[in-house]
Enzyme design. Structure first.
Site, PDB file in Angstrom:
ATOM      1  N   ASN A  18     -12.849  -2.868   3.462  1.00 34.16           N
ATOM      2  CA  ASN A  18     -12.026  -1.695   3.164  1.00 34.16           C
ATOM      3  C   ASN A  18     -12.991  -0.521   3.069  1.00 34.16           C
ATOM      4  O   ASN A  18     -13.664  -0.333   2.054  1.00 34.16           O
ATOM      5  CB  ASN A  18     -11.256  -1.894   1.864  1.00 34.16           C
ATOM      6  N   ARG A 102      -8.757  -3.270   6.499  1.00 35.75           N
ATOM      7  CA  ARG A 102      -7.640  -2.420   6.107  1.00 35.75           C
ATOM      8  C   ARG A 102      -7.708  -1.156   6.969  1.00 35.75           C
ATOM      9  O   ARG A 102      -8.722  -0.471   7.010  1.00 35.75           O
ATOM     10  CB  ARG A 102      -7.742  -2.030   4.641  1.00 35.75           C
ATOM     11  N   HIS A 190       0.627   1.938   1.695  1.00 35.26           N
ATOM     12  CA  HIS A 190       0.384   0.920   0.657  1.00 35.26           C
ATOM     13  C   HIS A 190       1.126  -0.382   0.960  1.00 35.26           C
ATOM     14  O   HIS A 190       1.393  -1.185   0.067  1.00 35.26           O
ATOM     15  CB  HIS A 190       0.804   1.436  -0.736  1.00 35.26           C
ATOM     16  N   ARG A 250      -3.966  14.724  -4.009  1.00 28.16           N
ATOM     17  CA  ARG A 250      -2.906  15.086  -3.064  1.00 28.16           C
ATOM     18  C   ARG A 250      -1.640  15.468  -3.821  1.00 28.16           C
ATOM     19  O   ARG A 250      -1.329  14.864  -4.847  1.00 28.16           O
ATOM     20  CB  ARG A 250      -2.634  13.914  -2.113  1.00 28.16           C
ATOM     21  N   GLU A 388      -4.638  -6.764  -2.057  1.00 30.07           N
ATOM     22  CA  GLU A 388      -4.531  -6.421  -0.635  1.00 30.07           C
ATOM     23  C   GLU A 388      -5.512  -7.224   0.213  1.00 30.07           C
ATOM     24  O   GLU A 388      -5.209  -7.575   1.360  1.00 30.07           O
ATOM     25  CB  GLU A 388      -4.784  -4.922  -0.460  1.00 30.07           C
TER      26      GLU A 388
END
Length: 407
Positions: A18, A102, A190, A250, A388
Site C-alpha cells: 500500500n 492497493r 474504501h 479534504r 484491507e
C-alpha cells in the site's frame, strides 16, 4: 497428503503493498491453509525522500525492526529495495510468488481485481487526475516491483470495485449526457475495507450481517457505506475521493459554486485549487491546527472544537441519509483509525443517531466494544477493525491460481 488447494510451498510468500506519497506499507502472508491465511509480518517505511525509517512486526505483533534508513531511499524503488533486502534476511530461501497492490481508482474499466500488465498500468495512469493523492504512488510501487522483480506476477485491487453493483440512480452525476459519457459518475472508495467488513459480519454480528448495515470508515480519509445483505448500495464518496464527509485535509461535499468562486472571483488557478481541496481543507482547514483527530480532541481551541463538531455533524447527517436509502437500518459499524480508536467520536455519532433506535452502551464503548449498543437496542452498533491487506492477499491468491478454494 495435502489437499489440492494447497499450492504454495512453506517458504513461499504473497506480499501486499500500500504505497503513499512518503510511505510504503507492506504485509507478508505465508501459505494459505484451506480458507485461512497466516500473517507472517507487517511493516512500513515512512519519510521516504526526507528521513526514511523502517519498522516492522512479525505475525504475532512483536517488533522486529525499527531503524533509520540511509539517504538512498528517495522513492518507491528505493523503499522496495530496502524492504526486499530485509525480507531476504528474515526469510532466507523464501520466494515471493505474488504481489498484491492497493490501487485507489479502478474507474469504469475495472469492476474487480486484475492481473497487472503494461496495458493495465497505462489505463490506470489515465485515472491519476481523479485520485492525485493516491494513484501516482500506487502505480509507482507497481512499476518498482516490475523493475525489481520482473518475473513475479502482480495484482491490482481497487477501492472502487466493491461499489460496482450500484443502481444507475445511485451512481449518477447529474451533468449532460456527453459529459457522463466520458466516465463521469459516482464510483465510491474504501471498497477493500467495506468488503472485509461485509465478509466478517456473519461471524462478528450475525444478527445484522444479512440486513441493512451502515459502515463508517473513519480515518484521515473517511466515508460511510450502506450495505444490504453484504452488498454496497450507496456510499458518500463519488467521482473522486473529495466527496462526502469532512476528512483530514479534504473538505467532503461542498457547493460547486464555491469552486467557481475560487476561480472566477479569487483568481486561483487549477493547481492552487487542487492543492487546497486535497491538502489544505477538511479538519486542517477548519482548525488551522492539525488534520489529526487526536490533536483536535485534546485541544481546547474553539477552532479545534469546531472541526470536531463539523466532522461529527457530517457523519451523523450521512448516516441519516443512507438510512433513508436503505429504508431503515439494523446496525451501524465503526472501522478504520478514528472509528476503531476514538471512543469520543463514536459516542457523539451514536448519540446523534439515537433517533434511529440506537441505544448506546457507554461502558462497552470505552472498552472499544466490539458491541457498543445495549442488548435491547433496536439498532446494533459495533466496532470492527478493518483488514484491507487480507482482502488484497485473498484476491491475489485467487487471480494467480495460488489457491483454488474460495477465500
Amino acid at each position: 497428503m495435502p489437499s489440492p488447494e494447497w499450492r504454495l510451498a512453506v517458504d513461499d510468500f504473497v506480499v501486499v503493498l500500500n504505497a503513499g506519497s512518503s510511505s510504503l506499507k507492506f504485509c507478508t502472508y505465508s501459505r494459505p491453509q484451506r480458507e485461512q491465511w497466516r500473517l507472517a509480518g507487517r511493516g512500513q517505511i515512512e519519510g521516504i525522500g526526507t528521513s526514511p525509517r523502517f519498522s516492522a512486526r512479525d505475525g504475532d505483533g512483536t517488533k522486529v525492526i525499527d531503524q533509520a534508513l540511509g539517504d538512498a531511499v528517495k522513492d518507491a524503488r528505493g523503499a522496495l529495495d530496502a524492504m526486499a533486502t530485509w525480507l531476504r534476511g528474515q526469510h532466507p530461501g523464501a520466494r515471493i510468488v505474488g504481489v498484491g497492490h492497493r490501487v485507489v481508482h479502478g474507474g469504469a474499466d475495472f469492476p474487480g481485481p486484475v492481473v497487472v500488465t503494461a496495458d493495465v498500468v497505462d489505463r490506470l495512469r489515465a485515472l491519476i487526475p481523479l485520485a492525485p493523492l493516491h494513484q501516482p504512488h500506487n502505480l509507482a510501487a507497481i512499476e518498482a516491483v516490475t523493475t525489481r522483480l520482473p518475473h513475479v506476477p502482480q495484482v491490482a485491487c481497487f477501492d472502487t470495485s466493491f461499489h460496482r453493483g450500484h443502481t444507475a440512480v445511485a451512481d449518477l452525476v447529474p451533468l449532460p449526457k456527453e459529459i457522463r459519457a466520458t466516465g463521469v459518475q459516482r464510483y465510491g472508495f474504501h471498497g477493500l475495507s467495506y468488503e472485509y467488513i461485509a465478509s466478517v459480519l456473519p461471524q462478528v454480528a450475525p444478527n445484522i450481517a444479512g440486513g441493512r448495515v451502515i459502515v463508517a470508515h473513519l480515518g484521515s480519509g473517511a466515508s460511510v457505506c450502506a450495505l444490504n445483505k453484504g452488498k454496497s448500495i450507496d456510499s458518500t464518496l463519488g467521482f473522486t475521493a473529495l466527496d462526502g464527509l469532512c476528512m483530514g485535509t479534504r473538505p467532503g461535499s461542498i457547493d460547486p459554486g464555491v469552486v467557481l468562486y475560487l476561480f472566477q472571483t479569487l483568481g486561483l488557478n487549477a493547481a492552487d485549487v487542487e492543492t487546497m481541496l486535497y491538502k489544505k481543507s477538511g479538519l486542517l482547514g477548519i482548525s488551522g491546527i492539525s488534520n489529526d483527530m487526536r490533536d483536535l480532541i485534546a485541544n481546547a481551541d474553539p477552532a479545534a472544537r469546531l472541526a470536531v463538531d463539523y466532522f461529527v455533524y457530517r457523519v451523523a447527517k450521512e448516516i441519516g441519509a443512507l438510512a433513508a436509502v436503505l429504508g431503515g437500518v439494523d446496525g451501524i459499524v465503526f472501522t478504520a483509525g478514528i472509528g476503531e480508536r476514538s471512543a469520543v467520536i463514536r459516542r457523539r455519532i451514536c448519540e446523534a443517531s439515537a433517533w434511529l433506535g440506537l441505544e448506546f452502551d457507554c461502558r462497552a464503548n470505552e472498552q472499544d466494544g466490539p458491541r457498543i449498543s445495549t442488548a435491547g437496542s433496536e439498532v446494533e452498533a459495533w466496532v470492527v477493525p478493518t483488514n484491507e491487506e487480507l482482502v488484497i492477499a485473498r484476491h491475489t491468491a485467487q487471480l494467480l491460481g495460488l489457491i483454488e478454494a474460495r477465500v
